[in-house]
Scaffold this active site. Structure first.
Site, PDB file in Angstrom:
ATOM      1  N   GLY A 283       0.863  -1.160   0.048  1.00  0.00           N
ATOM      2  CA  GLY A 283      -0.134  -0.113  -0.047  1.00  0.00           C
ATOM      3  C   GLY A 283       0.680   1.272   0.131  1.00  0.00           C
ATOM      4  N   ASP A 284       1.900   1.316   0.696  1.00  0.00           N
ATOM      5  CA  ASP A 284       2.800   2.442   1.016  1.00  0.00           C
ATOM      6  C   ASP A 284       3.661   2.504  -0.270  1.00  0.00           C
ATOM      7  OD1 ASP A 284       2.710   3.965   3.661  1.00  0.00           O
ATOM      8  OD2 ASP A 284       2.481   1.812   4.274  1.00  0.00           O
ATOM      9  N   ILE A 285       4.305   1.165  -0.595  1.00  0.00           N
ATOM     10  CA  ILE A 285       5.457   1.263  -1.662  1.00  0.00           C
ATOM     11  C   ILE A 285       4.865   1.419  -3.100  1.00  0.00           C
ATOM     12  CG2 ILE A 285       7.035  -0.448  -2.479  1.00  0.00           C
ATOM     13  CD1 ILE A 285       7.422  -1.593   0.108  1.00  0.00           C
TER      14      ILE A 285
END
Lengths: 395, 395
Positions: A163-165
């Site tokens: 989700g972040d990456i």
């Protein structure tokens, strides 16, 4: 080597990962952190010799400047830095940057060529904009968790922070596109920095799941978790062997006859239940039983050897330690070593982009404020001014 | 808008996804395919009204030119196209491009400014270079599968093709970096196109799992599948409720007291077993039981309302249909519509990068060779030359 300066107002994962990617390409990254605490990830366990591995992995090759951005004195230093920078990257909640003296209007006045990039959970505007987001939140909302896990459940989070990456990767692309527009396509007669690069983590999830969305929206298929399988290709999954499981995939029609032969299942080739991708998908359960009965007869290494000789894609399922200690990761240049100022040596994942920039030497993640005085001196602050800022707790 | 021309020699996922990203930024993409069959993904099920959704989702906003690249006549057309292009992107196995008349030496002679980008499973050199790779192969080898799934197993493939997509994202970054070097930082006195952008899918897996590798390499931790949990943050997982599960995460120390209060578990705040991230991680099993006993008492919607009011990150686990039909995806601009030449309307995931380029209108994926004559005419081929190439089966 990309010769730019990036100011990172990042914390936790998405912002720092994006700046880590840019640093790999040769960008100079100055990470601005709040005095005292800094990036919240500095305390994220596990620690190794007193350092957060979560933080240290993502913040290599950056310098740290502490600034109290709630105070005008801190904001003034930041503005002076931004005058000489190319990119301001942040992943605060929408609105926080404004309160740090960095509204769009203010930044345009400070440096009209500054590219502004913001990563948020749900975008900069709208009903959800102010809500807190975290990797698992966007994995849950965007559908990733609903298609990840064994057939029949339970649903699982993807085992790393995609989700972040993903947001970090999309933001990096956006920043480089803006840089290209600004410096290589000038004369367009508009705002040199362009509109801000605003990436919502949740929007990136939709792009990652483009195939699942395409199947639902146009064929009414409800994507579900399917273990190790692929939704459209068969075989493309893990099979049990006499010992450890083996992963086997085929590249459509051209591999199918060869696959049947090497498995000793030549009869399958003429079996109508398995003639073509759609048929194999429909009769997957029968297909799996037939193949698994055969794979169970021998050990993994033997299957890998046979499949390899037949040029059928296959693999063992490595653990992280197994791959970390393999010759293969070595030959790919997959790992990197950094030495801290205290002499400690750490090893981390390498960034595949580093090779593009001629693999500049890796620098360890900075201590909080390690480079505050150095950066201020470069900006032209006098020794006594720096001293006063330090005494006043601005840096 | 990035005003460049990209020639895509792509098939299946990684290459086409990369070019799809570049097209979203405004690049002109010409997809070169073999006459007769084209990109192998054209046959990937499911089909909707005769079209592969897998293919159509990834190949929007491109033109298709068929060329028989095994023949010198086909290679000559490609070279003429490449003279007027910025990027050649391919994801064949190493060596295949060379046999199509596109060795590095040849390409430098054709167009010294051409940026060459190659996506492979295991890199362009080395023992493994020639081996076939597929998404599940790199997910298995790189460790992703080993940390994805419920606690205790079974191991699962990440439910979407992150092996390919990550490589596409890294390659896009590499291409944009090279473009920037070439056009915005000229005068460095070297090869204008720079070294080729060569991205190995397996190397990208290591970068995605940087945290897992950091924990193993420096703290000896063996990462394992942990269901919906995060390896360092607690709570950061799914809990059962009286009806559907709810996902809850906290942002370290600042959310902890508030979390305890809103859950009606104020006693936890002073409980030494849960004082700090490391302690909560160590006593996760006890923590989970205490929280789950409480979350089971009410329904999901009530928990979402309570947690939301307390500003604690929380979410339902949406299915793809649920999110596709939500107001939230609409407000994010998460979906896109394309109309085919036959009048059929398809909906696909939107690409978050499109917004950066002013969201140019979406064009449907091309039919095989749909633009062959058009592209050849633009390159200056006469009508009779085009006719002969068609008759000879070159296009």
């Amino acid at each position: 080597m990309i010769n730019i300066r990036v100011v990172e107002l990042g914390q936790h994962l998405a912002g720092p990962y994006c700046a880590w990617l840019l640093a790999s390409l040769g960008a100079e990254v100055i990470k601005v952190e709040l005095p005292g605490s800094g990036d919240g990830a500095r305390g994220t366990p596990p620690l190794a010799r007193g350092r957060s591995l979560f933080f240290d992995s993502l913040n290599r090759n950056k310098r740290s400047l502490t600034l109290d951005l709630k105070r005008p004195e801190g904001q003034a230093v930041l503005h002076r830095l931004l005058k000489q920078s190319d990119v301001l990257l942040e992943n605060f909640r929408p609105g926080v940057r404004d309160r740090m003296g960095c509204s769009d209007e203010k930044l345009k006045a400070v440096n009209p060529r500054l590219i502004r990039a913001s990563i948020s959970g749900f975008g900069q505007q709208g009903e959800m904009a102010g809500k807190p987001a975290f990797d698992i939140i966007v994995q849950a909302l965007g559908g990733a968790m609903s298609i990840n896990g064994p057939e029949g459940g339970p649903l699982c989070r993807v085992g790393f922070s995609i989700g972040d990456i993903a947001a970090a990767l999309f933001t990096t692309i956006g920043i480089l596109a803006r840089l290209y527009e600004r410096d290589a396509q000038s004369g367009a007669g508009r705002d040199p920095a362009g509109e801000p690069v605003e990436i919502a983590m949740l929007a990136c999830q939709v792009a990652l799941l483009e195939n699942a969305y395409a199947r639902y929206l146009n064929a009414g298929i409800h994507p579900e978790p399917i273990g190790t399988r692929h939704p459209s290709i068969t075989p493309f999954e893990s099979f049990p062997t006499a010992d450890e499981p083996v992963v086997i995939a085929i590249r459509g029609p051209k591999d199918w006859p060869q696959f049947c032969r090497v498995m000793g299942l030549a009869a399958l080739e003429a079996d109508e239940r398995f003639a073509g991708e759609a048929a194999r998908l429909e009769h997957h359960a029968e297909f799996y039983e037939l193949v698994a009965a055969r794979t169970r007869e021998r050990g993994r290494e033997e299957w890998l050897r046979l499949l390899d000789e037949a040029d059928i894609p296959c693999a063992p399922i490595n653990t992280v330690p197994q791959f970390a200690e393999s010759d293969l990761i070595e030959s790919l240049g997959g790992l990197s070593e950094v030495v801290t100022e205290s002499g400690g040596t750490y090893r981390f994942a390498n960034n595949p982009l580093r090779a593009l920039a001629g693999a500049p030497a890796e620098q360890p993640a900075p201590r909080l404020g390690e480079h505050s005085r150095e950066v201020l001196a470069e900006l032209g602050y006098e020794e006594n001014e720096i001293e006063r800022l330090a005494e006043d707790g601005v840096i």
